[in-house]
Design a protein around this motif. Structure first.
Motif, mmCIF file in Angstrom:
data_model
loop_
_atom_site.group_PDB
_atom_site.id
_atom_site.type_symbol
_atom_site.label_atom_id
_atom_site.label_comp_id
_atom_site.label_asym_id
_atom_site.label_seq_id
_atom_site.Cartn_x
_atom_site.Cartn_y
_atom_site.Cartn_z
ATOM 1 N N PHE A 55 0.876 -1.184 0.000
ATOM 2 C CA PHE A 55 0.000 0.000 0.000
ATOM 3 C C PHE A 55 0.905 1.223 0.000
ATOM 4 O O PHE A 55 2.064 1.155 0.439
ATOM 5 C CB PHE A 55 -0.956 -0.009 1.210
ATOM 6 N N PRO A 56 0.420 2.359 -0.545
ATOM 7 C CA PRO A 56 1.309 3.500 -0.799
ATOM 8 C C PRO A 56 2.071 4.013 0.416
ATOM 9 O O PRO A 56 3.204 4.481 0.282
ATOM 10 C CB PRO A 56 0.359 4.575 -1.341
ATOM 11 N N ASP A 57 1.479 3.943 1.613
ATOM 12 C CA ASP A 57 2.170 4.480 2.788
ATOM 13 C C ASP A 57 3.113 3.470 3.445
ATOM 14 O O ASP A 57 3.726 3.772 4.479
ATOM 15 C CB ASP A 57 1.148 5.006 3.813
ATOM 16 N N LEU A 58 3.232 2.303 2.863
ATOM 17 C CA LEU A 58 4.218 1.334 3.358
ATOM 18 C C LEU A 58 5.604 1.905 3.037
ATOM 19 O O LEU A 58 5.846 2.358 1.916
ATOM 20 C CB LEU A 58 4.027 -0.002 2.623
ATOM 21 N N THR A 59 6.491 1.876 4.000
ATOM 22 C CA THR A 59 7.834 2.401 3.712
ATOM 23 C C THR A 59 8.667 1.315 3.029
ATOM 24 O O THR A 59 8.367 0.117 3.143
ATOM 25 C CB THR A 59 8.546 2.828 5.007
ATOM 26 N N LEU A 60 9.728 1.746 2.357
ATOM 27 C CA LEU A 60 10.620 0.765 1.724
ATOM 28 C C LEU A 60 11.258 -0.124 2.791
ATOM 29 O O LEU A 60 11.455 -1.320 2.582
ATOM 30 C CB LEU A 60 11.706 1.486 0.924
ATOM 31 N N GLU A 61 11.525 0.461 3.970
ATOM 32 C CA GLU A 61 12.119 -0.322 5.063
ATOM 33 C C GLU A 61 11.151 -1.418 5.516
ATOM 34 O O GLU A 61 11.556 -2.549 5.799
ATOM 35 C CB GLU A 61 12.464 0.573 6.268
ATOM 36 N N ALA A 62 9.870 -1.069 5.583
ATOM 37 C CA ALA A 62 8.881 -2.068 6.006
ATOM 38 C C ALA A 62 8.775 -3.181 4.957
ATOM 39 O O ALA A 62 8.645 -4.361 5.301
ATOM 40 C CB ALA A 62 7.525 -1.407 6.230
ATOM 41 N N ALA A 63 8.827 -2.799 3.681
ATOM 42 C CA ALA A 63 8.781 -3.819 2.623
ATOM 43 C C ALA A 63 10.001 -4.732 2.737
ATOM 44 O O ALA A 63 9.911 -5.957 2.576
ATOM 45 C CB ALA A 63 8.730 -3.154 1.253
ATOM 46 N N GLU A 64 11.159 -4.119 3.040
ATOM 47 C CA GLU A 64 12.381 -4.920 3.220
ATOM 48 C C GLU A 64 12.196 -5.899 4.382
ATOM 49 O O GLU A 64 12.574 -7.067 4.301
ATOM 50 C CB GLU A 64 13.585 -4.002 3.491
ATOM 51 N N ARG A 65 11.585 -5.400 5.462
ATOM 52 C CA ARG A 65 11.321 -6.265 6.620
ATOM 53 C C ARG A 65 10.434 -7.442 6.211
ATOM 54 O O ARG A 65 10.664 -8.581 6.617
ATOM 55 C CB ARG A 65 10.606 -5.445 7.701
ATOM 56 N N GLY A 66 9.422 -7.152 5.388
ATOM 57 C CA GLY A 66 8.511 -8.198 4.921
ATOM 58 C C GLY A 66 9.237 -9.241 4.093
ATOM 59 O O GLY A 66 9.053 -10.460 4.286
ATOM 60 N N ALA A 67 10.093 -8.772 3.184
ATOM 61 C CA ALA A 67 10.803 -9.704 2.303
ATOM 62 C C ALA A 67 11.800 -10.550 3.106
ATOM 63 O O ALA A 67 11.896 -11.775 2.916
ATOM 64 C CB ALA A 67 11.520 -8.929 1.204
ATOM 65 N N VAL A 68 12.505 -9.899 4.016
ATOM 66 C CA VAL A 68 13.495 -10.625 4.827
ATOM 67 C C VAL A 68 12.786 -11.651 5.707
ATOM 68 O O VAL A 68 13.234 -12.804 5.846
ATOM 69 C CB VAL A 68 14.329 -9.623 5.678
ATOM 70 N N ALA A 69 11.646 -11.239 6.284
ATOM 71 C CA ALA A 69 10.895 -12.168 7.143
ATOM 72 C C ALA A 69 10.477 -13.393 6.343
ATOM 73 O O ALA A 69 10.601 -14.532 6.819
ATOM 74 C CB ALA A 69 9.667 -11.465 7.720
ATOM 75 N N LEU A 70 10.007 -13.187 5.122
ATOM 76 C CA LEU A 70 9.552 -14.331 4.328
ATOM 77 C C LEU A 70 10.728 -15.273 4.028
ATOM 78 O O LEU A 70 10.590 -16.505 4.121
ATOM 79 C CB LEU A 70 8.891 -13.859 3.025
ATOM 80 N N CYS A 71 11.868 -14.705 3.690
ATOM 81 C CA CYS A 71 13.036 -15.551 3.393
ATOM 82 C C CYS A 71 13.416 -16.386 4.631
ATOM 83 O O CYS A 71 13.689 -17.586 4.525
ATOM 84 C CB CYS A 71 14.219 -14.700 2.941
ATOM 85 N N GLU A 72 13.405 -15.737 5.790
ATOM 86 C CA GLU A 72 13.746 -16.458 7.034
ATOM 87 C C GLU A 72 12.764 -17.600 7.287
ATOM 88 O O GLU A 72 13.152 -18.727 7.596
ATOM 89 C CB GLU A 72 13.638 -15.498 8.232
ATOM 90 N N VAL A 73 11.467 -17.257 7.156
ATOM 91 C CA VAL A 73 10.425 -18.252 7.437
ATOM 92 C C VAL A 73 10.568 -19.439 6.486
ATOM 93 O O VAL A 73 10.496 -20.606 6.899
ATOM 94 C CB VAL A 73 9.019 -17.601 7.315
ATOM 95 N N LEU A 74 10.786 -19.129 5.212
ATOM 96 C CA LEU A 74 10.886 -20.229 4.242
ATOM 97 C C LEU A 74 12.131 -21.059 4.463
ATOM 98 O O LEU A 74 12.125 -22.274 4.273
ATOM 99 C CB LEU A 74 10.857 -19.681 2.815
ATOM 100 N N GLN A 75 13.185 -20.407 4.886
ATOM 101 C CA GLN A 75 14.405 -21.160 5.177
ATOM 102 C C GLN A 75 14.150 -22.157 6.303
ATOM 103 O O GLN A 75 14.508 -23.321 6.213
ATOM 104 C CB GLN A 75 15.509 -20.192 5.577
ATOM 105 N N GLN A 76 13.477 -21.649 7.341
ATOM 106 C CA GLN A 76 13.186 -22.513 8.498
ATOM 107 C C GLN A 76 12.213 -23.621 8.144
ATOM 108 O O GLN A 76 12.484 -24.793 8.328
ATOM 109 C CB GLN A 76 12.580 -21.684 9.624
ATOM 110 N N LEU A 77 11.027 -23.218 7.592
ATOM 111 C CA LEU A 77 9.990 -24.214 7.321
ATOM 112 C C LEU A 77 10.377 -25.109 6.159
ATOM 113 O O LEU A 77 10.081 -26.302 6.155
ATOM 114 C CB LEU A 77 8.645 -23.533 7.028
ATOM 115 N N GLY A 78 11.077 -24.530 5.182
ATOM 116 C CA GLY A 78 11.495 -25.314 4.019
ATOM 117 C C GLY A 78 12.496 -26.375 4.428
ATOM 118 O O GLY A 78 12.426 -27.526 4.005
#
Ligand SMILES: Cc1ncc(COP(=O)(O)O)c(C=O)c1O
Length: 401
Positions: A370-393
């Motif tokens: 969404f437009p008011d999402l900061t780039l830092e927050a998007a980075e947090r989202g992407a990093v979180a997903l990579c971590e989660v997939l690494q663990q669960l994968g």
């Protein structure tokens, strides 16, 4: 800080999945609308919003409606369907796509989707069409359908009416042509989660001039009130069986402000999608992640950031793990051909085998955008997903060996 709620750990500063972006003139225009006393449909703000939309849509007339669901119902009314007529549409869509045609008594035939765009493309359409098919609904998942021009040509050659459910795809184009203008009828959504929003709202884009007069009548309770308002007749009369599909002008005021701010909204959304992709794409193969593909020659709308999780990784666990990291990721459509609402005789034919839809239905994941999402927050989202997939994968691979 993390807080416990209903047995799950949530990060206090949760990144929401979606959030309304306030446009600078929203309050002013709503005030003006209230002051004007014209709150009902087809007032000055409806004309302004429709003109802005038309300019984005090759000059096609745009009729504002209370929702995209209503826009689809108006489109279905215009198709004059009976119980022997079939409507082909992807199973991977929102219930409104199917409801609009089911309410008119038509039979539904569900098609599979492409594994890379997540939309019904030409091969899936060809596989679903039968001699009883009268209408084809192309749903632009995330505003992306690779074969829309070929599907238009296919429908034209067979006398099939193409309706574009473009709830996601305002501002998208394919080969320079705006999505929503390939078929004679297209629909738009201005629901709270969409790129421009007035809370609830929608529109029908009428690219076939032969349909316009009737569309205006059906939208105005079956009357020719639009001609009365233009001074073409001295009183309006009941011409056809129609319904009420007008957006209140006070909501059109909100929509006008949003549309005037659309360049900023779109620039921010595109920047966020780019950042997500910069972080996720290089790791996709290693993590088993499949991002929705945008074909060349395509200008996507940056409406959603959709991807498929690796097979064997349970989506529900990913969603919980993301929440624990403060990111509200979500799933998306459940395949309609398996939904209890669309059993025979509504759904035509034997239960179709739609393997791609069934696969995607349980693997699809969307990240906050969404437009008011900061780039830092998007980075947090992407990093979180990579971590989660690494663990669960790693867990899933461990169990498989
Ligand atoms: C593909 C599709 N069509 C139609 C709709 C219905 O839109 P609305 O909420 O404006 O009625 C949605 C809702 O998001 C959708 O995703």
């Amino acid at each position: 800080m993390r807080v416990a709620r209903r047995g799950t750990l949530y990060c206090a500063a949760m990144i929401p999945f979606s959030k309304h972006c306030t446009a600078p003139r929203e309050a002013q225009y709503v005030q003006e609308s209230l002051a004007s006393g014209h709150l009902s449909g087809d007032g000055p703000f409806t004309r302004r919003a429709a003109a802005i939309l038309g300019a984005h849509l090759n000059g096609a007339p745009v009729l504002l409606t209370p929702s995209c669901s209503d826009a689809l119902e108006l489109a279905a009314l215009l198709c004059d369907l009976g119980p022997d007529d079939e409507v082909v549409m992807p199973s991977l869509t929102f219930s409104s796509t199917a409801n609009a045609f089911a309410i008119r008594g038509a039979a539904l035939r569900f098609a599979d989707v492409d594994p890379t765009t997540f939309s019904m493309e030409l091969p899936q359409l060809q596989a679903a069409v039968t001699p009883a098919t009268r209408v084809v609904v192309a749903v632009h998942y995330g505003g992306v359908t690779r074969d829309i021009a070929a599907m238009r040509d296919y429908c034209l050659a067979r006398g099939l009416r193409l309706v574009e459910d473009n709830a996601h795809g305002l501002f998208a184009s394919c080969g320079g042509q705006p999505l929503g203008t390939f078929g004679p009828l297209g629909t738009l959504s201005f629901h709270g989660t969409k790129n421009v929003s007035c809370g609830e709202g929608g529109a029908v884009v009428v690219s076939d001039p032969a349909l316009l007069e009737r569309a205006e009548i059906l939208r105005e309770k079956g009357t020719d009130r639009h001609r009365f308002l233009r001074g073409e007749v001295d009183r309006y009369t009941w011409r056809e069986v129609g319904s009420s599909f007008l957006l209140a002008d006070v909501l059109a005021a909100l929509l006008t402000a949003q549309l005037e701010y659309a360049a900023t909204i779109q620039a921010r959304r595109h920047a966020l999608v780019q950042r997500y992709c910069e972080l996720l794409a290089p790791r996709a193969a290693e993590l088993g992640l499949e991002l929705q593909q945008v074909p060349s020659g395509y200008q996507p709308p940056a409406h959603l950031l959709a991807m498929l999780l690796p097979r064997g990784v349970e989506r529900a666990r990913v969603l919980v793990a993301m929440r624990e990291r403060g990111v509200q990721a979500t799933s998306h459509y459940e395949p309609l051909h398996l939904a209890p609402a669309y059993r025979p005789p509504l759904r035509r034919g034997a239960l179709p085998s739609l393997p791609v839809t069934e696969d995607i239905g349980c693997r699809l994941l969307r990240l906050p955008l969404f437009p008011d999402l900061t780039l830092e927050a998007a980075e947090r989202g992407a990093v979180a997903l990579c971590e989660v997939l690494q663990q669960l994968g790693a867990g899933a691979r461990g169990r498989a060996t």
